[in-house]
Design a protein around this motif. Structure first.
Motif, PDB file in Angstrom:
ATOM      1  N   ILE A 129      48.277  -2.271 -14.476  1.00 59.23           N
ATOM      2  CA  ILE A 129      46.874  -1.787 -14.286  1.00 59.23           C
ATOM      3  C   ILE A 129      45.749  -2.194 -15.469  1.00 59.23           C
ATOM      4  O   ILE A 129      44.761  -2.702 -15.215  1.00 59.23           O
ATOM      5  CB  ILE A 129      46.711  -0.415 -13.925  1.00 59.23           C
ATOM      6  CG1 ILE A 129      47.682  -0.139 -12.524  1.00 59.23           C
ATOM      7  CG2 ILE A 129      45.262   0.122 -13.715  1.00 59.23           C
ATOM      8  CD1 ILE A 129      48.020   1.291 -12.374  1.00 59.23           C
ATOM      9  N   ASP A 149      38.493 -11.775  -7.273  1.00 62.47           N
ATOM     10  CA  ASP A 149      38.902 -11.282  -6.150  1.00 62.47           C
ATOM     11  C   ASP A 149      40.436 -11.505  -5.899  1.00 62.47           C
ATOM     12  O   ASP A 149      41.152 -10.489  -5.389  1.00 62.47           O
ATOM     13  CB  ASP A 149      38.105 -12.182  -4.799  1.00 62.47           C
ATOM     14  CG  ASP A 149      36.754 -11.636  -4.654  1.00 62.47           C
ATOM     15  OD1 ASP A 149      36.359 -10.846  -5.378  1.00 62.47           O
ATOM     16  OD2 ASP A 149      35.954 -12.554  -3.987  1.00 62.47           O
ATOM     17  N   ALA A 152      42.135  -9.008  -8.257  1.00 65.21           N
ATOM     18  CA  ALA A 152      41.752  -7.491  -7.809  1.00 65.21           C
ATOM     19  C   ALA A 152      42.671  -7.140  -6.548  1.00 65.21           C
ATOM     20  O   ALA A 152      42.910  -5.872  -6.566  1.00 65.21           O
ATOM     21  CB  ALA A 152      40.303  -7.317  -7.220  1.00 65.21           C
ATOM     22  N   GLN A 153      43.371  -8.172  -5.773  1.00 62.57           N
ATOM     23  CA  GLN A 153      44.284  -7.553  -4.844  1.00 62.57           C
ATOM     24  C   GLN A 153      45.546  -7.046  -5.384  1.00 62.57           C
ATOM     25  O   GLN A 153      46.256  -6.050  -5.017  1.00 62.57           O
ATOM     26  CB  GLN A 153      44.732  -8.827  -3.894  1.00 62.57           C
ATOM     27  CG  GLN A 153      43.637  -9.467  -2.996  1.00 62.57           C
ATOM     28  CD  GLN A 153      43.870 -10.646  -2.457  1.00 62.57           C
ATOM     29  OE1 GLN A 153      45.063 -10.846  -1.845  1.00 62.57           O
ATOM     30  NE2 GLN A 153      43.013 -11.560  -2.425  1.00 62.57           N
ATOM     31  N   THR A 154      45.951  -7.762  -6.529  1.00 66.16           N
ATOM     32  CA  THR A 154      47.108  -7.364  -7.310  1.00 66.16           C
ATOM     33  C   THR A 154      46.703  -5.853  -8.054  1.00 66.16           C
ATOM     34  O   THR A 154      47.763  -5.309  -7.743  1.00 66.16           O
ATOM     35  CB  THR A 154      47.406  -8.435  -8.446  1.00 66.16           C
ATOM     36  OG1 THR A 154      47.904  -9.679  -7.607  1.00 66.16           O
ATOM     37  CG2 THR A 154      48.748  -8.009  -9.140  1.00 66.16           C
ATOM     38  N   LEU A 155      45.848  -6.057  -8.475  1.00 64.19           N
ATOM     39  CA  LEU A 155      45.455  -4.657  -9.114  1.00 64.19           C
ATOM     40  C   LEU A 155      45.484  -3.416  -8.299  1.00 64.19           C
ATOM     41  O   LEU A 155      45.999  -2.410  -8.616  1.00 64.19           O
ATOM     42  CB  LEU A 155      43.845  -4.642  -9.704  1.00 64.19           C
ATOM     43  CG  LEU A 155      43.184  -3.624 -10.337  1.00 64.19           C
ATOM     44  CD1 LEU A 155      44.146  -3.045 -11.694  1.00 64.19           C
ATOM     45  CD2 LEU A 155      41.893  -3.553 -10.926  1.00 64.19           C
ATOM     46  N   GLU A 156      45.000  -3.526  -7.025  1.00 72.28           N
ATOM     47  CA  GLU A 156      45.023  -2.694  -6.146  1.00 72.28           C
ATOM     48  C   GLU A 156      46.748  -2.223  -5.758  1.00 72.28           C
ATOM     49  O   GLU A 156      46.931  -1.198  -5.463  1.00 72.28           O
ATOM     50  CB  GLU A 156      44.183  -3.204  -4.542  1.00 72.28           C
ATOM     51  CG  GLU A 156      44.086  -2.126  -3.792  1.00 72.28           C
ATOM     52  CD  GLU A 156      43.617  -0.750  -4.245  1.00 72.28           C
ATOM     53  OE1 GLU A 156      44.098   0.270  -3.679  1.00 72.28           O
ATOM     54  OE2 GLU A 156      42.717  -0.730  -5.144  1.00 72.28           O
ATOM     55  N   GLU A 157      47.536  -3.302  -5.568  1.00 73.16           N
ATOM     56  CA  GLU A 157      48.847  -3.062  -5.415  1.00 73.16           C
ATOM     57  C   GLU A 157      49.532  -2.603  -6.570  1.00 73.16           C
ATOM     58  O   GLU A 157      50.452  -1.484  -6.408  1.00 73.16           O
ATOM     59  CB  GLU A 157      49.593  -4.146  -5.128  1.00 73.16           C
ATOM     60  CG  GLU A 157      49.384  -5.212  -3.720  1.00 73.16           C
ATOM     61  CD  GLU A 157      49.926  -6.630  -3.756  1.00 73.16           C
ATOM     62  OE1 GLU A 157      49.555  -7.077  -2.721  1.00 73.16           O
ATOM     63  OE2 GLU A 157      50.561  -7.076  -4.656  1.00 73.16           O
ATOM     64  N   GLU A 158      49.348  -2.650  -7.739  1.00 74.78           N
ATOM     65  CA  GLU A 158      49.907  -1.931  -8.958  1.00 74.78           C
ATOM     66  C   GLU A 158      49.319  -0.455  -8.700  1.00 74.78           C
ATOM     67  O   GLU A 158      50.258   0.215  -9.172  1.00 74.78           O
ATOM     68  CB  GLU A 158      49.533  -2.609 -10.337  1.00 74.78           C
ATOM     69  CG  GLU A 158      49.463  -3.963 -10.109  1.00 74.78           C
ATOM     70  CD  GLU A 158      51.103  -4.646 -10.236  1.00 74.78           C
ATOM     71  OE1 GLU A 158      51.803  -4.130  -9.621  1.00 74.78           O
ATOM     72  OE2 GLU A 158      51.054  -5.684 -10.809  1.00 74.78           O
ATOM     73  N   LYS A 159      48.072  -0.114  -8.325  1.00 73.14           N
ATOM     74  CA  LYS A 159      47.758   1.265  -8.448  1.00 73.14           C
ATOM     75  C   LYS A 159      48.277   1.886  -7.146  1.00 73.14           C
ATOM     76  O   LYS A 159      48.739   3.192  -7.534  1.00 73.14           O
ATOM     77  CB  LYS A 159      45.889   1.277  -8.175  1.00 73.14           C
ATOM     78  CG  LYS A 159      45.053   0.744  -9.114  1.00 73.14           C
ATOM     79  CD  LYS A 159      43.846   0.882  -8.922  1.00 73.14           C
ATOM     80  CE  LYS A 159      42.935   0.644 -10.093  1.00 73.14           C
ATOM     81  NZ  LYS A 159      41.254   0.498  -9.786  1.00 73.14           N
ATOM     82  N   GLN A 160      48.701   1.249  -6.203  1.00 69.17           N
ATOM     83  CA  GLN A 160      49.319   1.985  -5.194  1.00 69.17           C
ATOM     84  C   GLN A 160      50.819   2.111  -5.340  1.00 69.17           C
ATOM     85  O   GLN A 160      51.369   3.264  -5.058  1.00 69.17           O
ATOM     86  CB  GLN A 160      49.092   1.065  -3.512  1.00 69.17           C
ATOM     87  CG  GLN A 160      48.045   1.054  -3.113  1.00 69.17           C
ATOM     88  CD  GLN A 160      47.582  -0.123  -1.918  1.00 69.17           C
ATOM     89  OE1 GLN A 160      48.750  -0.888  -1.596  1.00 69.17           O
ATOM     90  NE2 GLN A 160      46.775  -0.130  -1.543  1.00 69.17           N
ATOM     91  N   GLN A 163      50.819   5.416  -7.526  1.00 72.10           N
ATOM     92  CA  GLN A 163      50.608   6.239  -6.706  1.00 72.10           C
ATOM     93  C   GLN A 163      51.743   6.903  -5.987  1.00 72.10           C
ATOM     94  O   GLN A 163      52.230   8.003  -5.798  1.00 72.10           O
ATOM     95  CB  GLN A 163      49.497   5.875  -5.608  1.00 72.10           C
ATOM     96  CG  GLN A 163      49.005   7.299  -4.935  1.00 72.10           C
ATOM     97  CD  GLN A 163      48.798   8.433  -5.693  1.00 72.10           C
ATOM     98  OE1 GLN A 163      47.904   8.354  -6.765  1.00 72.10           O
ATOM     99  NE2 GLN A 163      48.919   9.693  -5.367  1.00 72.10           N
TER     100      GLN A 163
END
Ligand code: FE
Ligand code: FE
Ligand code: FE
Length: 183
Positions: A129, A149, A152-160, A163
């Motif tokens: 992250i 962009d 950012a897709q990967t960043l979102e997956e790492e955050k999910q 979680q």
């Protein structure tokens, strides 16, 4: 005149801030490329070592995501008209070693081993992250919005994933608490 001021004005062959920023971006990109590739070897072992099926599945699913993340990095190198190259990430090597230690030290088939694996997994996600958050920001600063962009897709997956691991830790703790009241 201060020493720094002398040094700065004396350096005539100085690169532009723009060039240095791009070099920094590429360096960080090579680092995370190595880290992601290293993870594709570690995640199957972490999945296999997990006690609960849920945690095993989580690592397995993240392996599939990681493979796509590697392709995204290759896409970014392509946009930059560069050959994709990896540079050893000392941090990820260390984090994976810590995960291996958990597997060695925590007995097979226990929830404690899962708790340890979740901690290891979250440390990995937090590193990622930080790395992708910085890369997205750098790309934006460079005016490379397409690259921003993609990453950012990967960043979102790492955050999910982080979680999801938190949720698994919470449900794991609940199981232990139930066991304690039964005894
Ligand atoms: Fe990743
Ligand atoms: Fe690194
Ligand atoms: Fe990840």
């Amino acid at each position: 005149m201060s020493k720094t001021a002398t040094k700065r004005s004396g350096n005539t062959a100085q690169k532009s801030d723009e060039t240095m920023l791009k070099e920094l971006f590429i360096d960080e990109l090579k680092d995370i490329y190595w880290a992601e590739k290293h993870l594709t070897k570690a995640l199957p072992k972490m999945s296999k070592a997990a006690t609960s099926q849920e945690l095993a599945n989580a690592f397995q699913e993240h392996l599939a995501q990681t493979e796509v993340q590697i392709e995204r990095i290759e896409q970014v190198f392509e946009i930059l008209e560069m050959t994709a190259r990896a540079k050893k990430c000392e941090a990820m090597e260390g984090l994976v070693k810590e995960a291996q230690n958990v597997i060695e030290e925590q007995p097979k088939g226990t929830m404690v081993r899962d708790a340890g694996l979740i901690i290891s997994g979250q440390k990995v996600e937090h590193y990622e992250i930080a790395a992708y958050g910085s890369l997205v920001q750098l790309a934006k600063t460079m005016g490379e919005n397409e690259i921003a962009d993609i990453l950012a897709q990967t960043l979102e997956e790492e955050k999910q994933t982080d979680q999801l691991l938190t949720e698994l830790a919470v449900s794991g703790i609940n199981i232990s608490a139930d066991n304690e009241t039964e005894e």
